[in-house]
Design a protein around this motif. Structure first.
Motif, short mmCIF file in Angstrom:
data_model
loop_
_atom_site.label_atom_id
_atom_site.label_comp_id
_atom_site.label_asym_id
_atom_site.label_seq_id
_atom_site.Cartn_x
_atom_site.Cartn_y
_atom_site.Cartn_z
N SER A 129 0.81 -1.08 0.01
CA SER A 129 0.03 -0.18 -0.01
C SER A 129 0.81 1.26 -0.09
O SER A 129 0.47 2.34 -0.22
N LYS A 130 2.09 1.26 0.36
CA LYS A 130 3.18 2.17 0.32
C LYS A 130 3.98 2.22 -0.94
O LYS A 130 4.63 1.42 -1.53
N VAL A 131 3.57 3.35 -1.99
CA VAL A 131 4.14 3.46 -3.33
C VAL A 131 4.57 4.69 -3.15
O VAL A 131 4.39 5.86 -2.78
N VAL A 132 5.82 4.76 -4.15
CA VAL A 132 6.52 6.15 -4.60
C VAL A 132 6.39 6.41 -5.86
O VAL A 132 6.56 5.32 -6.81
N LEU A 133 6.03 7.60 -6.53
CA LEU A 133 5.93 7.73 -7.99
C LEU A 133 6.89 8.67 -8.29
O LEU A 133 7.24 9.68 -7.60
N ALA A 134 7.35 8.43 -9.32
CA ALA A 134 8.60 9.22 -10.18
C ALA A 134 7.95 9.81 -11.38
O ALA A 134 7.49 9.03 -12.48
N VAL A 135 7.66 11.09 -11.19
CA VAL A 135 6.93 11.89 -12.36
C VAL A 135 7.83 13.29 -12.69
O VAL A 135 8.45 13.56 -11.78
N GLY A 136 7.69 13.40 -13.96
CA GLY A 136 8.14 14.68 -14.32
C GLY A 136 8.66 14.69 -15.71
O GLY A 136 8.91 13.59 -16.43
N TRP A 137 8.87 15.71 -16.46
CA TRP A 137 9.41 16.10 -17.65
C TRP A 137 10.81 16.05 -17.64
O TRP A 137 11.61 16.58 -16.95
N ARG A 138 11.56 15.32 -18.75
CA ARG A 138 12.84 15.18 -18.66
C ARG A 138 13.56 16.46 -18.66
O ARG A 138 14.96 16.53 -17.98
N SER A 139 13.10 17.58 -19.24
CA SER A 139 13.86 18.85 -19.27
C SER A 139 13.60 19.76 -18.18
O SER A 139 13.95 20.79 -18.14
N GLY A 140 12.65 19.31 -17.25
CA GLY A 140 12.27 20.13 -16.04
C GLY A 140 10.88 20.79 -16.10
O GLY A 140 10.63 21.32 -17.14
N ASP A 141 10.43 20.83 -14.81
CA ASP A 141 9.14 21.53 -14.76
C ASP A 141 8.95 21.57 -13.28
O ASP A 141 9.37 20.72 -12.51
N ASP A 142 7.96 22.35 -12.84
CA ASP A 142 7.61 22.61 -11.31
C ASP A 142 7.19 21.26 -10.65
O ASP A 142 7.43 21.32 -9.62
N TYR A 143 6.63 20.27 -11.41
CA TYR A 143 5.87 19.34 -10.96
C TYR A 143 6.77 18.20 -10.82
O TYR A 143 6.51 17.06 -10.18
N ASN A 144 8.09 18.27 -11.23
CA ASN A 144 8.96 17.03 -11.16
C ASN A 144 9.17 16.78 -9.73
O ASN A 144 9.65 17.35 -8.93
N GLY A 145 9.03 15.38 -9.76
CA GLY A 145 9.81 14.91 -8.30
C GLY A 145 9.07 13.73 -7.86
O GLY A 145 8.54 12.64 -8.81
N PHE A 146 9.32 13.21 -6.35
CA PHE A 146 8.70 11.92 -6.11
C PHE A 146 7.58 12.15 -5.42
O PHE A 146 7.55 13.25 -4.54
N TYR A 147 6.52 11.28 -5.34
CA TYR A 147 5.38 11.62 -4.54
C TYR A 147 4.62 10.41 -3.85
O TYR A 147 5.08 9.35 -4.41
#
Length: 881
Positions: free
Chosen positions: A316-334
């Protein structure tokens, strides 16, 4: 790769593959938030110079394109931009366009003939017949095929390879003897492959490498009988929620399958395959289809997810890696905090948590749950560091994706452990946004394989690394161009640019399987290395039964030495292939990316082979060479004859090249200018081209054609959806009579990318125009219009839409057959309009693969189709309709 002269392959592009997946994500395509090329870097020409000096050889020739300060990563991004621009401009394409086109195509009446694959035999990149100045022969890659994006393998000797544009293939013998298993699907573009605990094979369609061939997919499919079955539309999981996405990874945990896609992270039960997918997290939901900002040009970049890490002790514990390769404010781990997905801002240890340093991420977990590993590509590195975009490789010794994480490698450490890149002026991870894989030995949590441009191995959890799959053998002391030795005294290596990896067993022995821009390779899981840390036991699995070659072009000419014909063509990242009539193995006489091709119909060894941006090479002996040019400049058998637009980068990545239909010695090339040369295959210098027309600042040719001295040139500029414009110029090869055709935005000809001309051989004023992209039904952009094939009977002054029942699908090129029939290449196959008819029929039954170019045999009786994912096919013209 080019032998020790200009290592052209590093200045290649790993971009542009087509399959008929669903809709054009401008994945790296339209100008993204990074605003253009990610970074500049020094040229690899210094490698060539170093090798020439060390061997006492001649000083290498370096083209302007080689020395312009660009690099392969730049060119991958640029090629991606341009390939997708053709399919998306002047706006953003709505989801479902390819799916609708595929349905429409299947509803067309079909001709009775059958296509024959002519490139279904081994393709040897080290063919000792072609140790020419511009080949990559002796580099060490051996037999190659087109790009593989994903791999899977089991313990029963079954191996599965997912190609970028040619579907999924299965081997029952530990690799080799392949068979296609997804030909019935509307998407032949693979994003992810995974075997679950019960042996089912899961396929996520839509390649997610953010490169030019990254077509969108039609969702996720499951093959219950992976050993014997084939995928079908009925095997799709859920509904249409994941249609028109790319899928980067599929992960399993807690009775769910998780999908990291271009539209966020989704989940579905693995037990009940019906019912809708659940959207778990999208960082910017307003940019999803149906959202208030869905038509914004940046929408394709706003919800990219790269991977999912599931805690083995508590799924039930999950880490998501999201984001655009060239960078954006939302990039990160969730992760979820009290039911809400929340960015992780601390506590990860060495693994970055800030948006600037989290880009493309790949996770891998040990089978015993004791360790998690990760590769992280950094947007900041990508945009500022000319050497590498890699932030690092990390381990969580707790076995938890929440860490703490410790860095176990960076690009400098990998470079010091036997990399082939350092002598070329680059570092590992220079394309980490494009090249990534990671896996852990099921029997040893400290034994890890990592893929970037090269393949790396550690047996002590990251304490030490070896480059077991170097980029190539050029630059190593063991290298030799001796034609009696495939790779000199070096051992064979893999092709470069790694994308997929799997571990499986065959006849009781464990193997690691890697998929890259040259196909599939394997070695024993705990294999042997030489003193430099390079593997001594790689085997190419590209035996010719798997043909996923990604052609941009095809050329056919008489084989004067052996009878029959020679077939050649330019390929994504696999140079120029040449297949002579008595060949049992196809060879490569030209390295890097192969673009457009001109072949003398009367002599198939007279060939003009284009690299990118109009870097044209000429050979008059098929570039047959034993490598003696190394010590004798007079032994060179190919010549650089690039027009000046190559030096100024004022040509398209794959730029148009054509011979006059009535005078094969007159050639037309298109960049910013329309170039003409009249020496045919006897040309020896770029200075022999003459500019006969300037298309204008910011304009660049997209198609050219000529007959009897009358020349047609189509152009775009800007070519992306930021103010897209297109036009047609017509004039004469002697420079007279040039004028622009009036094509207002609301004209009959749509305001979309103009991709090809087909001139009536009996009348130069009678010409057909092919238009790429999708109609206004799918494209939100000014003047998108309708129609894909147009006819002019007055030299291009006025045009009539003759698309009739043609599916709404991008068209790429066309040829006029004997008697006045018209064959058209589309992103989903070939269609034909018979003489005197007004409607279209489907030619044969190709899989859902893009056909980028059509050519006729010298006698006009056979049609050749260059597909971007399934090789070259032929069919008799009489069978077209």
């Amino acid at each position: 790769m080019s032998v020790p002269t200009r290592k052209r392959r590093w200045l290649t592009i790993c971009a542009v593959t087509a399959s008929a997946a669903l809709v054009a994500l401008p994945a790296g395509a339209a100008p993204g938030p990074d605003g253009g090329r990610p970074f500049g870097a020094r040229t690899l020409a210094q490698l060539a110079a170093a090798r020439a000096q060390s061997t006492g050889g001649i000083t290498p020739k370096v083209t302007a394109q080689d020395s312009d300060g660009g690099n392969e990563s730049d060119e991958i991004a640029e090629g991606a931009d341009q390939y997708a621009e053709a399919r998306t401009s002047p706006g953003v394409v709505a989801p479902g366009a390819y799916g609708a086109a595929w349905t429409s195509l299947n509803n067309l009446p079909s001709s009775g003939g059958s296509w024959r694959n002519v490139t279904d035999l081994p393709y040897n990149s080290d063919d000792s017949r072609y140790r020419d100045f511009d080949s990559n022969s002796s580099g060490g890659s051996g037999n190659v095929t087109g790009r593989l994006a994903a791999m899977a393998a089991d313990d029963d000797g079954y191996v599965y390879a997912g190609s970028a544009g040619g579907g999924v293939w299965r081997s029952r013998s530990g690799g080799g003897h392949w068979e296609p298993v997804s030909d019935r699907l509307s998407s032949q573009s693979t994003g992810a492959l995974a075997l679950d605990g019960s042996g089912r094979l899961w396929l996520g369609t839509g390649e997610a490498n953010t490169n030019a061939d990254a077509y969108l997919g039609s969702g996720v499919y499951v093959l219950t009988d992976a050993h014997h079955g084939t995928f079908s539309a009925r095997s799709r999981v859920g509904g249409d929620e994941l249609e028109s996405t790319t899928i980067h990874q599929l992960r399993f945990g807690g009775g769910k399958v998780w999908a990291a896609t271009s539209e966020g992270v989704w989940s579905h039960s693995t037990k009940t395959l019906g019912g809708a997918w659940k959207l778990e997290f999208a960082p910017n939901p307003d940019y999803l289809p149906g959202g208030s900002l869905a038509s914004d040009p940046s929408a394709p970049y706003k919800n990219l997810a790269n991977d999912i890490a599931i805690d083995p002790k508590d799924p039930s514990k999950v880490v998501l890696a999201v984001g655009w390769r060239s960078g954006d404010d939302y990039n990160g781990f969730y992760t979820k905090v009290r039911g809400t997905w929340t960015r992780i801002t601390s506590g990860l240890g060495d693994l970055p948590s800030d948006a600037d340093n989290v880009g493309n991420v790949t996770f891998a977990r040990s089978a015993d749950g004791s360790r998690y590993y990760a590769i992280d590509q950094s947007p900041e590195q990508l945009n500022t560091n000319p050497d590498s975009g890699l932030e690092g490789i990390y381990v969580a010794k707790s076995g938890s994706p929440f860490g703490p994480w410790t860095k176990i490698a960076d690009y400098k450490q990998l470079a010091a452990d036997g990399s082939a890149l350092t002598s070329s002026g680059y570092m590992p991870g220079v394309q980490a946004w494009y090249n990534q894989f990671l896996t852990v030995d099921p029997a040893n949590a400290q034994h890890v394989y990592a893929g970037l441009e090269e393949v790396y191995e550690t047996k002590d959890g990251g304490g030490t690394w070896s480059t077991v799959g170097p980029y190539w053998n050029f630059g190593f002391p063991c290298w030799s161009i001796d034609p009696a030795k495939q790779t000199g005294d070096c051992n064979a290596t893999t092709h470069s640019d790694q994308h997929g990896v799997a571990i499986g067993r065959y006849h009781g022995r464990s193997y690691v399987y890697v998929g890259n821009d040259g196909g599939a390779y394997r070695r024993p899981l705990d294999g042997a290395q030489d003193s430099s840390g390079h593997a001594t036991d790689w085997t190419s699995l590209n035996d010719g039964t798997i043909d996923t070659l990604q052609y941009y072009s095809v050329g056919i000419g008489k084989d004067l030495a052996h009878g029959g014909v020679s077939v050649t063509g330019g390929l994504q990242d696999n140079g120029q292939s040449i297949l002579r009539s008595d060949d049992k193995v196809m060879g490569s006489d030209f390295g890097g990316d192969g673009g457009d091709t001109l072949t003398d119909p009367a002599n198939g060894c007279n060939i003009a082979e284009e690299y990118v941006y109009l870097a044209v090479q000429i050979t008059q002996n098929c570039a047959v060479n034993d490598g003696s040019w190394v010590n004798d400049a007079s032994k060179v058998t190919s010549y650089n004859v690039a027009p000046a637009d190559n030096a100024t980068s004022e040509a398209r990545f794959i730029a148009p090249l054509a011979a006059d239909m009535k005078n094969s010695s007159t050639w037309i090339a298109g960049g910013r200018h329309v170039w003409v040369q009249t020496h045919g295959y006897a040309i020896r210098s770029g200075s022999e081209w003459t500019s006969v027309h300037d298309l204008g600042a910011g304009h660049t040719a997209t198609a050219v054609a000529a007959s009897g001295g009358k020349v047609y040139a189509a152009w775009c500029g800007p070519c992306n959806n930021q103010g897209f414009a297109r036009g047609i110029s017509v004039g004469n090869a002697d420079g007279t009579g040039w004028h622009d055709v009036t094509l207002p935005v609301d004209a009959t000809v749509p305001n979309r990318y103009l991709s090809g001309f087909a001139v009536d051989p009996k009348n130069a004023d009678h010409v057909y125009l092919e238009v790429n992209g999708f109609s206004r039904h799918w494209t939100e952009g000014p003047g998108a219009g309708v129609g894909h094939v147009f006819e002019s009977k007055d030299g291009g002054t006025t045009w009539t839409d003759i698309s009739a029942n043609l599916p709404d699908v991008p068209t790429n090129s066309a040829v006029v057959t004997a008697g006045g029939g018209l064959a058209v290449a589309t992103d989903l196959g070939v269609v034909y309009r018979a003489p005197g008819r007004t409607t279209w029929q489907r030619v044969g039954r190709l899989p859902a693969v893009a056909v980028l170019q059509l050519k006729l045999s010298p006698d006009g009786g056979t049609l050749y189709a260059a597909t971007h994912g399934r090789g070259i096919y032929t069919i008799k013209v009489r069978d077209c309709g």
